[in-house]
Scaffold this motif. Structure first.
Motif, short mmCIF file in Angstrom:
data_model
loop_
_atom_site.label_atom_id
_atom_site.label_comp_id
_atom_site.label_asym_id
_atom_site.label_seq_id
_atom_site.Cartn_x
_atom_site.Cartn_y
_atom_site.Cartn_z
N UNK A 114 39.00 41.74 52.22
CA UNK A 114 38.02 42.08 51.17
C UNK A 114 38.62 43.09 50.19
N UNK A 115 39.30 44.07 50.73
CA UNK A 115 39.86 45.10 49.85
C UNK A 115 40.92 44.51 48.92
N UNK A 116 41.76 43.66 49.50
CA UNK A 116 42.81 43.02 48.69
C UNK A 116 42.20 42.20 47.55
N UNK A 117 41.10 41.53 47.86
CA UNK A 117 40.47 40.68 46.83
C UNK A 117 39.69 41.50 45.80
N UNK A 118 39.13 42.60 46.22
CA UNK A 118 38.16 43.31 45.38
C UNK A 118 38.74 44.51 44.61
N UNK A 119 39.71 45.21 45.21
CA UNK A 119 40.14 46.49 44.62
C UNK A 119 40.87 46.24 43.29
N UNK A 120 40.48 47.01 42.27
CA UNK A 120 41.13 46.85 40.97
C UNK A 120 42.32 47.81 40.88
N UNK A 121 43.14 47.67 39.83
CA UNK A 121 44.38 48.44 39.77
C UNK A 121 44.13 49.95 39.72
N UNK A 122 42.95 50.35 39.22
CA UNK A 122 42.65 51.79 39.17
C UNK A 122 41.99 52.29 40.45
N UNK A 123 41.95 51.44 41.49
CA UNK A 123 41.40 51.87 42.78
C UNK A 123 39.89 51.78 42.87
#
Ligand code: NAD
Ligand code: TDX
Length: 359
Positions: A114-123
């Motif tokens: 989920x984190x890999x799919x959801x997290x944007x470049x600014x965290x």
């Protein structure tokens, strides 16, 4: 349109949740149900919605990193509702390893996917993304003094391999919220009962045994206390947490319904007696002579009792179903689904029953 990833949706609470969601939102949602179909997972629980346009079933193990990553790549998941687990305390006493694998490692794999799919470049994360981790009151340990309750702030004190593995999973979710600002909630719920519950758990086991004229095995002195919640009330609470819960918060969900195990068994006997027609030949045999006190469960927690004050104050949720009503609905469901019970108690169940109850 919101897309939900439900894990363990072929099990007891998960299947009730999926039914509830389609009944409430119809075609306005999509649900992807990922389930490994262990002994506890039964696709038959979902026959009524299997052809719904918005429903997709994925037969997979939550520990499988590649498959979990692929699900997030293929579908734009908004909300994860994570039910999948090994859920039975007695089985965890016999074989703890699979509990750590599924409950701890499986949760970690899902968090990472989920984190890999959801997290944007600014965290940060796009609005609307949420991971709801479904946990248990057992992580708080065992209460001995009457009038004391589990709150969200109660320190963890798990005492069975099952509750230790759930506590481990909860701690991972907490750590992701702290470390990565991962958008999640944890819900800690008391004992559920209702349709589709596998008959290794107290209530369906007692209903099934009584209907077959078999002994009703009560562990220890029968005075252990659980707080029983009708499953429909639980799934409504989860839906509410998904909709309105404050991110990063934990919510305790309970039934305000503490009962000793012996009381539960006597209520089941009385209710079966009331509900069975007079000409049903099983009726005469259903009485307290079936009760049998057996060797206690190892490390048997004495009492669980949830204080669901926070979810009431913040989200306005309260349990709606009185036990007298919920148990009647549950028994009516098992009457109407005798073939379901027969299928799930053939095969592996017989070996399990022999191992735990020695008969
Ligand atoms: P259940 O045992 O009926 O169902 C578990 C489901 O998870 C099954 O469909 C099973 O096939 C699936 N599953 C198991 N291992 C898997 C894996 N490795 N990969 C994918 N799927 C897997 O459980 P339940 O009673 O419905 O409980 C659901 C959740 O709620 C669990 O996390 C449990 O800890 C929690 N909970 C249950 C209760 C309760 O009273 N039943 C109370 C509080 C919390
Ligand atoms: O045959 C039995 N005889 C008996 O006396 C069984 C199966 C249970 N019991 C007792 C043990 C408990 O005190 O009844 C009580 C309830 O037992 P379970 O149905 O096994 O539930 P419990 O151990 O309380 O755990 C449940 O609630 C919390 C769920 O199984 C967990 O998944 C959930 O986290």
């Amino acid at each position: 349109m919101k897309t939900y990833l439900v894990t363990g949706g072929a099990g007891f609470i998960g299947s009730n949740y999926i039914h509830h969601m389609f009944a409430s939102y119809g075609d306005a949602i999509r649900i992807i149900n990922v389930d490994a179909l262990t002994y506890a997972g039964n696709p038959e629980n979902l026959t009524a919605i299997a052809d719904n346009q918005g429903y997709t079933f994925v037969h997979a193990d939550i520990c499988d990193k590649e498959k979990m990553t692929a699900i997030f790549a293929e579908h734009d998941i908004d909300i994860v509702v994570h039910f999948a687990a090994e859920s039975h305390v007695d089985r965890s006493i016999i074989d703890p390893e699979v509990f750590v694998r599924t409950n701890v490692l499986g949760t970690l794999v899902l968090l990472n996917a989920a984190r890999q799919a959801w997290e944007m470049t600014d965290g940060t994360y796009p609005p609307g993304k949420r991971f709801v981790h479904v946990s248990t009151d057992e992580v708080y340990g065992s209460l001995t003094e009457e009038g004391t309750y589990f709150y969200e702030t109660t320190p963890y004190d798990p005492r069975s391999p099952y509750s230790a593995s759930k506590a481990g999973a909860d701690m991972l979710v907490r750590s992701y919220m702290e470390t990565y600002q991962f958008p999640a909630n944890i819900t800690n719920c008391s004992n559920n009962y209702g349709p589709y519950q596998f008959p290794e758990k107290l209530i369906p086991l007692m209903i099934n045994n009584a209907l077959q004229g078999k002994k009703l095995p009560i562990y220890g002195d029968g005075l252990n206390v659980r707080d029983w919640l009708y499953v429909e009330d639980h799934v409504q609470a989860i839906d509410l947490v998904c909709e309105k819960g404050k991110l990063f918060e934990t919510y305790n969900i309970g039934g305000h319904n503490e009962k000793k195990n012996i009381e539960i068994v006597k209520i089941i006997l009385d209710t079966l007696g009331e509900m069975l027609p007079d000409d049903d030949e099983r009726k005469n045999g259903i009485n307290e002579s079936l009760i049998e006190y057996v060797t206690d469960r190892k490390g048997h927690d004495r009492r669980y009792a949830i204080a669901p004050d926070k979810i009431k104050i913040e989200l306005g949720w309260e349990p709606q179903t009185y036990f007298a009503e919920g148990i009647r609905r549950t028994i009516a469901w098992y009457f109407a689904n005798a073939d379901w019970m027969e299928r799930v108690t053939s095969g592996e169940y017989q070996n399990y029953y022999q191992q735990v109850y020695g008969k």
